[in-house]
Design a protein around this motif. Sequence first.
Motif, PDB file in Angstrom:
ATOM      1  N   LYS A   5       0.878  -1.231   0.048  1.00 34.25           N
ATOM      2  CA  LYS A   5       0.066  -0.110  -0.029  1.00 34.25           C
ATOM      3  C   LYS A   5       0.870   1.441   0.004  1.00 34.25           C
ATOM      4  O   LYS A   5       1.942   1.358   0.745  1.00 34.25           O
ATOM      5  CB  LYS A   5      -0.970  -0.020   1.297  1.00 34.25           C
ATOM      6  CG  LYS A   5      -2.014  -0.550   1.290  1.00 34.25           C
ATOM      7  CD  LYS A   5      -3.159  -0.690   2.367  1.00 34.25           C
ATOM      8  CE  LYS A   5      -4.322  -0.576   2.049  1.00 34.25           C
ATOM      9  NZ  LYS A   5      -5.251  -0.292   3.302  1.00 34.25           N
ATOM     10  N   MET A   6       0.434   2.236  -0.551  1.00 37.97           N
ATOM     11  CA  MET A   6       1.146   3.569  -0.635  1.00 37.97           C
ATOM     12  C   MET A   6       0.849   4.317   0.586  1.00 37.97           C
ATOM     13  O   MET A   6      -0.378   4.260   1.000  1.00 37.97           O
ATOM     14  CB  MET A   6       0.556   4.405  -1.746  1.00 37.97           C
ATOM     15  CG  MET A   6       1.457   5.503  -2.291  1.00 37.97           C
ATOM     16  SD  MET A   6       1.144   6.514  -3.511  1.00 37.97           S
ATOM     17  CE  MET A   6       0.134   5.212  -4.978  1.00 37.97           C
ATOM     18  N   ASP A  26       6.738  11.584   0.450  1.00 37.78           N
ATOM     19  CA  ASP A  26       7.009  10.472  -0.474  1.00 37.78           C
ATOM     20  C   ASP A  26       5.746   9.416  -0.325  1.00 37.78           C
ATOM     21  O   ASP A  26       5.684   9.044   0.659  1.00 37.78           O
ATOM     22  CB  ASP A  26       8.334   9.957  -0.011  1.00 37.78           C
ATOM     23  CG  ASP A  26       9.044   8.733  -0.693  1.00 37.78           C
ATOM     24  OD1 ASP A  26       7.879   8.039  -1.936  1.00 37.78           O
ATOM     25  OD2 ASP A  26      10.007   8.231  -0.503  1.00 37.78           O
ATOM     26  N   GLN A  27       5.192   9.157  -1.680  1.00 35.59           N
ATOM     27  CA  GLN A  27       4.352   8.538  -1.646  1.00 35.59           C
ATOM     28  C   GLN A  27       4.511   7.140  -2.632  1.00 35.59           C
ATOM     29  O   GLN A  27       3.644   6.571  -3.243  1.00 35.59           O
ATOM     30  CB  GLN A  27       2.968   8.829  -2.114  1.00 35.59           C
ATOM     31  CG  GLN A  27       2.402   9.894  -1.356  1.00 35.59           C
ATOM     32  CD  GLN A  27       1.276  10.742  -1.541  1.00 35.59           C
ATOM     33  OE1 GLN A  27       0.982  10.767  -2.695  1.00 35.59           O
ATOM     34  NE2 GLN A  27       0.498  11.416  -0.513  1.00 35.59           N
ATOM     35  N   SER A  28       5.841   6.795  -2.644  1.00 34.36           N
ATOM     36  CA  SER A  28       6.283   5.815  -3.475  1.00 34.36           C
ATOM     37  C   SER A  28       5.922   4.496  -2.966  1.00 34.36           C
ATOM     38  O   SER A  28       5.599   4.154  -1.927  1.00 34.36           O
ATOM     39  CB  SER A  28       7.953   5.913  -3.784  1.00 34.36           C
ATOM     40  OG  SER A  28       8.279   7.167  -4.050  1.00 34.36           O
ATOM     41  N   LYS A  29       5.867   3.473  -3.925  1.00 31.22           N
ATOM     42  CA  LYS A  29       5.534   2.061  -3.481  1.00 31.22           C
ATOM     43  C   LYS A  29       6.210   1.063  -4.541  1.00 31.22           C
ATOM     44  O   LYS A  29       6.800   1.233  -5.461  1.00 31.22           O
ATOM     45  CB  LYS A  29       4.067   1.798  -3.624  1.00 31.22           C
ATOM     46  CG  LYS A  29       3.494   1.830  -4.834  1.00 31.22           C
ATOM     47  CD  LYS A  29       1.972   1.521  -4.960  1.00 31.22           C
ATOM     48  CE  LYS A  29       1.494   1.675  -6.371  1.00 31.22           C
ATOM     49  NZ  LYS A  29      -0.053   1.291  -6.187  1.00 31.22           N
ATOM     50  N   ARG A  82       7.597   9.018 -11.271  1.00 33.11           N
ATOM     51  CA  ARG A  82       8.731   8.210 -12.447  1.00 33.11           C
ATOM     52  C   ARG A  82       8.041   6.742 -12.063  1.00 33.11           C
ATOM     53  O   ARG A  82       7.678   6.292 -10.940  1.00 33.11           O
ATOM     54  CB  ARG A  82      10.023   8.213 -12.203  1.00 33.11           C
ATOM     55  CG  ARG A  82      10.677   9.542 -12.081  1.00 33.11           C
ATOM     56  CD  ARG A  82      10.703   9.984 -13.648  1.00 33.11           C
ATOM     57  NE  ARG A  82      11.315  11.496 -13.569  1.00 33.11           N
ATOM     58  CZ  ARG A  82      10.724  12.567 -13.222  1.00 33.11           C
ATOM     59  NH1 ARG A  82       9.394  12.754 -12.773  1.00 33.11           N
ATOM     60  NH2 ARG A  82      11.383  13.801 -13.234  1.00 33.11           N
ATOM     61  N   ASN A  83       7.904   5.838 -13.003  1.00 35.42           N
ATOM     62  CA  ASN A  83       7.630   4.587 -13.044  1.00 35.42           C
ATOM     63  C   ASN A  83       8.427   3.540 -13.406  1.00 35.42           C
ATOM     64  O   ASN A  83       9.251   4.006 -14.348  1.00 35.42           O
ATOM     65  CB  ASN A  83       6.171   4.296 -13.808  1.00 35.42           C
ATOM     66  CG  ASN A  83       5.482   2.906 -13.322  1.00 35.42           C
ATOM     67  OD1 ASN A  83       5.394   2.534 -12.356  1.00 35.42           O
ATOM     68  ND2 ASN A  83       4.463   2.727 -14.358  1.00 35.42           N
ATOM     69  N   PHE A  84       8.600   2.345 -12.706  1.00 34.42           N
ATOM     70  CA  PHE A  84       9.388   1.331 -13.089  1.00 34.42           C
ATOM     71  C   PHE A  84      10.866   1.682 -12.815  1.00 34.42           C
ATOM     72  O   PHE A  84      11.910   1.414 -13.573  1.00 34.42           O
ATOM     73  CB  PHE A  84       9.382   0.874 -14.531  1.00 34.42           C
ATOM     74  CG  PHE A  84       9.149  -0.601 -14.501  1.00 34.42           C
ATOM     75  CD1 PHE A  84       8.307  -1.570 -14.010  1.00 34.42           C
ATOM     76  CD2 PHE A  84      10.258  -1.230 -15.301  1.00 34.42           C
ATOM     77  CE1 PHE A  84       8.497  -2.962 -13.855  1.00 34.42           C
ATOM     78  CE2 PHE A  84      10.535  -2.701 -15.237  1.00 34.42           C
ATOM     79  CZ  PHE A  84       9.202  -3.468 -14.631  1.00 34.42           C
ATOM     80  N   VAL A  85      11.179   2.128 -11.585  1.00 38.63           N
ATOM     81  CA  VAL A  85      12.485   2.628 -11.403  1.00 38.63           C
ATOM     82  C   VAL A  85      13.371   1.535 -10.604  1.00 38.63           C
ATOM     83  O   VAL A  85      12.571   0.848  -9.880  1.00 38.63           O
ATOM     84  CB  VAL A  85      12.587   4.083 -10.466  1.00 38.63           C
ATOM     85  CG1 VAL A  85      13.937   4.338 -10.001  1.00 38.63           C
ATOM     86  CG2 VAL A  85      11.817   5.077 -11.004  1.00 38.63           C
ATOM     87  N   SER A  86      14.533   1.422 -10.932  1.00 41.27           N
ATOM     88  CA  SER A  86      15.250   0.189 -10.191  1.00 41.27           C
ATOM     89  C   SER A  86      15.567   0.515  -8.801  1.00 41.27           C
ATOM     90  O   SER A  86      15.329   1.745  -8.321  1.00 41.27           O
ATOM     91  CB  SER A  86      16.475   0.034 -11.103  1.00 41.27           C
ATOM     92  OG  SER A  86      17.225   1.223 -10.739  1.00 41.27           O
ATOM     93  N   GLU A  87      15.291  -0.536  -8.059  1.00 39.07           N
ATOM     94  CA  GLU A  87      15.654  -0.269  -6.680  1.00 39.07           C
ATOM     95  C   GLU A  87      17.239   0.638  -6.323  1.00 39.07           C
ATOM     96  O   GLU A  87      17.080   1.716  -5.433  1.00 39.07           O
ATOM     97  CB  GLU A  87      15.968  -1.404  -5.913  1.00 39.07           C
ATOM     98  CG  GLU A  87      16.360  -1.472  -4.494  1.00 39.07           C
ATOM     99  CD  GLU A  87      15.013  -1.578  -3.579  1.00 39.07           C
ATOM    100  OE1 GLU A  87      15.083  -0.835  -2.669  1.00 39.07           O
ATOM    101  OE2 GLU A  87      14.105  -2.217  -3.871  1.00 39.07           O
ATOM    102  N   GLU A  88      18.081   0.198  -7.066  1.00 37.15           N
ATOM    103  CA  GLU A  88      19.345   0.856  -6.947  1.00 37.15           C
ATOM    104  C   GLU A  88      19.436   2.423  -7.492  1.00 37.15           C
ATOM    105  O   GLU A  88      19.962   3.193  -6.773  1.00 37.15           O
ATOM    106  CB  GLU A  88      20.416   0.328  -7.689  1.00 37.15           C
ATOM    107  CG  GLU A  88      20.503   0.426  -9.289  1.00 37.15           C
ATOM    108  CD  GLU A  88      21.538  -0.391 -10.130  1.00 37.15           C
ATOM    109  OE1 GLU A  88      21.538  -0.070 -11.094  1.00 37.15           O
ATOM    110  OE2 GLU A  88      21.899  -1.483  -9.432  1.00 37.15           O
TER     111      GLU A  88
END
Length: 134
Positions: A5-6, A26-29, A82-88
């Motif tokens: 959940k966000m 920050d509402q990233s998930k 931004r969508n589909f950003v890598s963990e790193e």
Amino acid sequence: MERKKMSTVPLASHELKNGLNMVFLDQSKKIAADRWYIHIEVEIRIPVQKKWFSEESIDEGHFHVILDSLGEEVVFRQKRERNFVSEEAKDRIVKEICDHALQMGQTYCSSDTFAARTILKAFREKNRQHPSIP
């Protein structure tokens, strides 16, 4: 895979030249094993007060119409995604988004007329029947 959940996490707060505070939320998930949907919201809470209209021609009657319509506070919000950003890359992307928004805040949102313009815009969007109010 279960999606998280966000939730809203305050990242930072900066006081602007005009006395308003710019808050970064920050509402990233996480959307996959190592991928993130980055969602940063910039929020500036503006109290609806006559002092913001020193450079605007708003008389007392018009101001009270605005206050009655909008209440005590208007919130300016912008979201950056931004969508589909890598963990790193996640932390770097979040920092870049916040740095860019802060630059905008230190110019556009810090101006002496920002609060009045934002209040009037909110009023116009909510009440189209008062065209006489600038």
